[in-house]
Design an enzyme around this catalytic site. Sequence first.
Site, mmCIF file in Angstrom:
data_model
loop_
_atom_site.group_PDB
_atom_site.id
_atom_site.type_symbol
_atom_site.label_atom_id
_atom_site.label_comp_id
_atom_site.label_asym_id
_atom_site.label_seq_id
_atom_site.Cartn_x
_atom_site.Cartn_y
_atom_site.Cartn_z
ATOM 1 N N SER A 47 0.780 -1.213 0.019
ATOM 2 C CA SER A 47 0.239 -0.196 0.389
ATOM 3 C C SER A 47 0.816 0.942 -0.077
ATOM 4 O O SER A 47 -0.173 2.098 -0.214
ATOM 5 C CB SER A 47 -0.953 -0.020 1.317
ATOM 6 O OG SER A 47 -0.157 -0.420 2.394
ATOM 7 N N LYS A 115 4.314 -11.502 3.916
ATOM 8 C CA LYS A 115 2.622 -12.099 2.888
ATOM 9 C C LYS A 115 2.487 -12.119 1.779
ATOM 10 O O LYS A 115 3.145 -11.477 0.727
ATOM 11 C CB LYS A 115 1.886 -10.387 3.330
ATOM 12 C CG LYS A 115 0.873 -10.551 3.184
ATOM 13 C CD LYS A 115 -0.460 -9.405 3.670
ATOM 14 C CE LYS A 115 -0.675 -8.438 3.457
ATOM 15 N NZ LYS A 115 -0.832 -8.172 2.100
ATOM 16 N N GLU A 184 -9.243 -9.535 3.701
ATOM 17 C CA GLU A 184 -9.588 -7.920 3.487
ATOM 18 C C GLU A 184 -11.485 -7.978 2.561
ATOM 19 O O GLU A 184 -11.607 -8.210 1.959
ATOM 20 C CB GLU A 184 -8.596 -7.633 2.609
ATOM 21 C CG GLU A 184 -8.884 -5.990 2.096
ATOM 22 C CD GLU A 184 -7.502 -5.517 1.699
ATOM 23 O OE1 GLU A 184 -6.931 -5.685 1.534
ATOM 24 O OE2 GLU A 184 -8.192 -4.211 0.858
HETATM 25 O O1 KIV Z 1 -0.191 -3.731 1.350
HETATM 26 C C1 KIV Z 1 -0.565 -3.262 2.725
HETATM 27 O O2 KIV Z 1 -1.255 -2.475 3.227
HETATM 28 C C2 KIV Z 1 -2.064 -4.151 2.803
HETATM 29 C C3 KIV Z 1 -2.727 -4.796 3.887
HETATM 30 C C4 KIV Z 1 -4.424 -3.521 3.375
HETATM 31 C C5 KIV Z 1 -3.628 -6.021 4.454
HETATM 32 O O3 KIV Z 1 -2.537 -5.870 2.087
#
Ligand code: KIV
Length: 268
Positions: A47, A115, A184
């Site tokens: 993000s 992640k 999400e």
């Molecule tokens: O990139 C990010 O900030 C995310 C979160 C919204 C979980 O994947």
Amino acid sequence: MARKKTIIDFFEKKREGKKITMLTAYDYPMAYLVDQAGIDMILVGDSLGMTVLGYPTTIPVTMDDMIRHSRAVTKAVKQAFIIGDMPFLSYQVSDEEAVRNAGRFIQEAGCEAVKVEGGRERANTIEKILDAGIPVMGHLGLTPQSIHKLGGYRVQGKDQKAATRIIEDAQLLEELGVFAIVLEAVPWQLAKTITETVNVPTIGIGAGPHCDGQVLVIHDLLGFVPGEFKPKFVKRYANLNEIILSALLQYRKEVEGGKFPTLEYSYG
Ligand code: KIV
């Protein structure tokens, strides 16, 4: 000195019914404050493409962007567990590239986990990353790297078929051995079912109150984003835009009016 949190702490919290806290951070000073606040996990999220780099989506974000920001975060943190978010095309092309890129987060940036977005379609890749000894956090529901395929930022899992698919994916991720799953933008009832079904901690964002933990993008929480748009699930705990703008206007006024710097702020 504070002890670094580990994945074992998060399984324990789930078992004991204690909520897990997670926030994003992308740089040294913000990561320092998030850590001081005792937040359990920090996600160096892709993000950052939108919050820090000004892109319209997360898609242009590269591995080099992620490593640079992850390094800044890990330098500041004493207790929180740090997860590097694998950006678009860093894990979709081949398992070999995926393992190498996941390894960069650990070896070059000092993260403790990565992640990966997606369910069954990423099963082999996730297995290979785990085989390399790298903890993986899953991410189901709205997966922003697939935004064009999903047709926009929409709530996922609204009908029975879509909901069942997400539940099955969560069960598969648990079987593979992920240490947590981000859910999400899914209906709270679906997030509740998943949270009750799997033994892996679920971390919600726009997924209601029943997840084992919650995550928000820190710029959203702090009101530090240009424009008025605010997704329904975001609660603003501060309005940094207002605070910063007011300081900047004051600075400009004082410089233009010859009020800053006074001799107090001068050498001599
Ligand atoms: O990139 C990010 O900030 C995310 C979160 C919204 C979980 O994947």
